[in-house]
Design a protein around this motif. Structure first.
Motif, short mmCIF file in Angstrom:
data_model
loop_
_atom_site.label_atom_id
_atom_site.label_comp_id
_atom_site.label_asym_id
_atom_site.label_seq_id
_atom_site.Cartn_x
_atom_site.Cartn_y
_atom_site.Cartn_z
N ILE A 211 0.92 -1.22 -0.16
CA ILE A 211 0.05 -0.01 0.03
C ILE A 211 1.00 1.14 0.04
O ILE A 211 0.57 2.19 -0.70
N VAL A 212 2.06 1.24 0.60
CA VAL A 212 2.71 2.30 0.72
C VAL A 212 4.10 2.31 0.05
O VAL A 212 5.03 3.08 0.08
N ASP A 213 4.32 1.00 -0.61
CA ASP A 213 5.27 0.88 -1.49
C ASP A 213 5.08 1.64 -2.95
O ASP A 213 4.56 1.24 -3.81
N VAL A 214 5.90 2.77 -3.05
CA VAL A 214 5.78 3.45 -4.35
C VAL A 214 6.79 3.33 -5.11
O VAL A 214 8.15 3.38 -4.73
N LYS A 215 6.84 3.38 -6.47
CA LYS A 215 7.89 2.97 -7.44
C LYS A 215 7.90 4.43 -8.18
O LYS A 215 7.30 4.72 -9.22
N TRP A 216 8.82 5.32 -7.62
CA TRP A 216 8.87 6.38 -8.31
C TRP A 216 9.84 6.36 -9.85
O TRP A 216 10.65 5.47 -9.70
N GLY A 217 9.43 7.10 -10.47
CA GLY A 217 10.11 6.99 -11.72
C GLY A 217 10.15 5.79 -12.91
O GLY A 217 10.87 5.83 -13.97
N VAL A 218 9.11 5.00 -12.43
CA VAL A 218 9.00 4.02 -13.39
C VAL A 218 7.91 4.47 -14.54
O VAL A 218 6.81 4.63 -14.52
N CYS A 219 8.58 4.47 -15.93
CA CYS A 219 7.83 5.07 -16.88
C CYS A 219 7.49 3.88 -17.91
O CYS A 219 7.47 4.35 -19.21
N ALA A 220 7.70 2.88 -17.59
CA ALA A 220 7.58 1.88 -18.70
C ALA A 220 6.21 1.83 -19.61
O ALA A 220 6.18 1.50 -20.70
N PHE A 221 5.16 2.31 -18.94
CA PHE A 221 3.82 2.59 -19.58
C PHE A 221 3.64 3.87 -20.31
O PHE A 221 2.75 4.10 -20.90
N LEU A 222 4.61 4.60 -20.41
CA LEU A 222 4.61 5.83 -21.03
C LEU A 222 4.87 5.59 -22.58
O LEU A 222 5.84 6.33 -23.06
N ASP A 223 4.16 4.86 -23.20
CA ASP A 223 4.75 4.83 -24.63
C ASP A 223 3.46 5.79 -25.41
O ASP A 223 2.48 6.37 -24.85
N VAL A 224 3.63 5.75 -26.55
CA VAL A 224 3.09 6.75 -27.35
C VAL A 224 1.17 6.26 -27.48
O VAL A 224 0.68 7.34 -27.23
N ARG A 225 1.19 5.10 -27.48
CA ARG A 225 -0.33 4.83 -27.29
C ARG A 225 -1.03 5.26 -25.98
O ARG A 225 -2.07 5.64 -25.87
N ASN A 226 -0.22 4.71 -24.87
CA ASN A 226 -0.93 5.22 -23.66
C ASN A 226 -1.06 6.54 -23.34
O ASN A 226 -2.01 7.00 -22.85
N MET A 227 -0.05 7.61 -23.88
CA MET A 227 -0.14 8.99 -23.60
C MET A 227 -1.35 9.45 -24.41
O MET A 227 -1.93 10.18 -24.05
N LEU A 228 -1.43 9.02 -25.91
CA LEU A 228 -2.46 9.53 -26.47
C LEU A 228 -3.80 8.85 -26.06
O LEU A 228 -4.92 9.90 -25.92
N THR A 229 -4.09 7.88 -25.63
CA THR A 229 -5.30 7.20 -24.71
C THR A 229 -5.52 8.17 -23.48
O THR A 229 -6.82 8.75 -23.59
N PHE A 230 -4.63 8.51 -22.80
CA PHE A 230 -4.85 9.30 -21.59
C PHE A 230 -5.11 10.86 -22.08
O PHE A 230 -6.05 11.39 -21.49
N GLY A 231 -4.52 11.32 -22.93
CA GLY A 231 -4.83 12.60 -23.42
C GLY A 231 -6.16 12.79 -24.03
O GLY A 231 -6.64 13.83 -23.89
N PHE A 232 -6.43 11.82 -24.73
CA PHE A 232 -7.87 11.74 -25.44
C PHE A 232 -8.95 11.66 -24.21
O PHE A 232 -9.90 12.58 -24.20
N VAL A 233 -8.92 10.99 -23.09
CA VAL A 233 -9.91 10.73 -22.17
C VAL A 233 -9.63 12.04 -21.46
O VAL A 233 -10.73 12.63 -20.94
N LEU A 234 -8.49 12.56 -21.10
CA LEU A 234 -8.37 13.92 -20.49
C LEU A 234 -9.20 15.15 -21.30
O LEU A 234 -9.97 15.90 -20.69
#
Length: 344
Positions: A211-234
């Motif tokens: 619950i308190v274990d935070v992985k800072w700086g893990v950006c493996a999911f920040l590919d183009v597709r995910n960023m576009l999806t999040f941007g469109f939803v936003l």
């Protein structure tokens, strides 16, 4: 007359059945070949204890579609119970189906399906508690959040948000706070007892630590597709939010308070996605719930020439996401050359 399509779609009673039927056919006939997302390890709590056959093949697909059907039904009931729209429309449920159809790449049975169901269910006692500081409502709301955290421990990060929403809805009191703490502890108290008896105490401790274990700086999911999806939803979420604040005086005070709460909830989830992108595909489902309600309000109640053109453009973009998602898997699943020969 083409610019009246928006009102016709929003008011038509056939919209939800048609959209649901199309989505069902697409999910069954053109499923994504493999779900590349992994939901194992301490990040997803007790999910490893779910029988394996429920997470693979047709069972996973059927369970996933079943969860979506329940969520769509709950969305319709949430609208009925709280009159989120000023007109008789099923657009909120239809919007959620469309967002899942075009934007979410994996509808197999997964932790996100369970979390989405429980979070939407928590909206019922939360909204019903408006100006009624009843400990029962507080207990039910936080119990659902705690249950969701059993398969996704990071759900407990939403606890401060729900306490704030209780205050905003004028339902926070000492008794409600005590009820919320008891509700949060109850599932873990039972889990701890079972873990102690079964010799699974290390698993319980790992679950609590996650619950308190935070992985800072893990950006493996920040590919183009995910960023576009999040941007469109936003974009959808922000569009609906801006329109709501511009036209908020047309709604009743209670409705405005409820929508403000949903907007705060969506902003909080968006911030979590930005700071912890490795949890993107689970938190995105929660953002889709808020977006479906806020943008569904815009689509249903705003009928200007600009809104008609704007929604049409957004629909075409969403369809492009769907084509990108399904077409490659369709041609992978069916050999085009053999299909032509069979046809001839």
């Amino acid at each position: 007359m083409i610019f009246k399509y928006q009102k016709h779609i929003a008011d038509a009673q056939a919209t939800l059945p048609v959209v649901s039927a199309v989505a069902f056919v697409v999910w069954v006939l053109l499923p994504v070949k493999e779900c590349s997302m992994s939901f194992s390890g301490v990040e997803y709590g007790l999910w490893d204890y779910v029988p394996r056959f429920l997470k693979e093949g047709y069972w996973a697909q059927g369970m996933g579609i079943g969860c979506v059907a329940l969520v769509v039904y709950l969305m319709a009931e949430l609208n009925n119970a709280n009159v989120l729209l000023r007109v008789n429309s099923r657009m909120l449920s239809s919007m959620l189906v469309l967002l899942l159809l075009f934007l979410y790449p994996c509808l197999d049975f997964q932790p996100g399906s369970v979390v989405m169901f429980l979070v939407l269910l928590s909206y019922f006692p939360l909204m019903a508690s408006y100006q009624h500081p009843n400990p029962i409502y507080a207990f039910e709301t936080f119990l659902l959040i705690s249950l969701a955290s059993l398969v996704f421990p990071k759900m407990l990060w939403l606890t401060p948000l729900y306490w704030f929403l209780q205050s905003y809805l004028r339902t926070f009191s000492i008794r409600c706070f005590a009820a919320s703490v008891l509700a949060l502890i109850l599932p873990y108290w039972i889990y701890a007892g079972v873990a102690f008896v079964q010799g699974l105490w290390p698993d319980f401790l790992a679950h609590v630590c996650s619950i308190v274990d935070v992985k800072w700086g893990v950006c493996a999911f920040l590919d183009v597709r995910n960023m576009l999806t999040f941007g469109f939803v936003l974009i959808l979420f922000v569009s609906g939010t801006i329109d709501f604040f511009v036209n908020r005086l047309k709604d009743k005070t209670r409705t405005r308070i409820l929508y403000n709460s949903l907007i705060i909830h969506g902003i909080y989830i968006s911030v979590l996605i930005l700071y912890f992108p490795y949890l993107f595909w689970t938190f995105l489902l929660l953002l889709l719930i808020d977006t479906a309600i806020v943008f569904g309000h815009y689509f249903t109640l705003t009928h200007t020439k600009f809104s008609h053109i704007y929604c049409l453009v957004l629909l075409l973009i969403a369809m492009a996401f769907g084509v990108y998602r399904y077409v490659p898997d369709f041609f992978h699943a069916f050999n085009l050359k053999d299909l032509i020969q069979w046809t001839l």
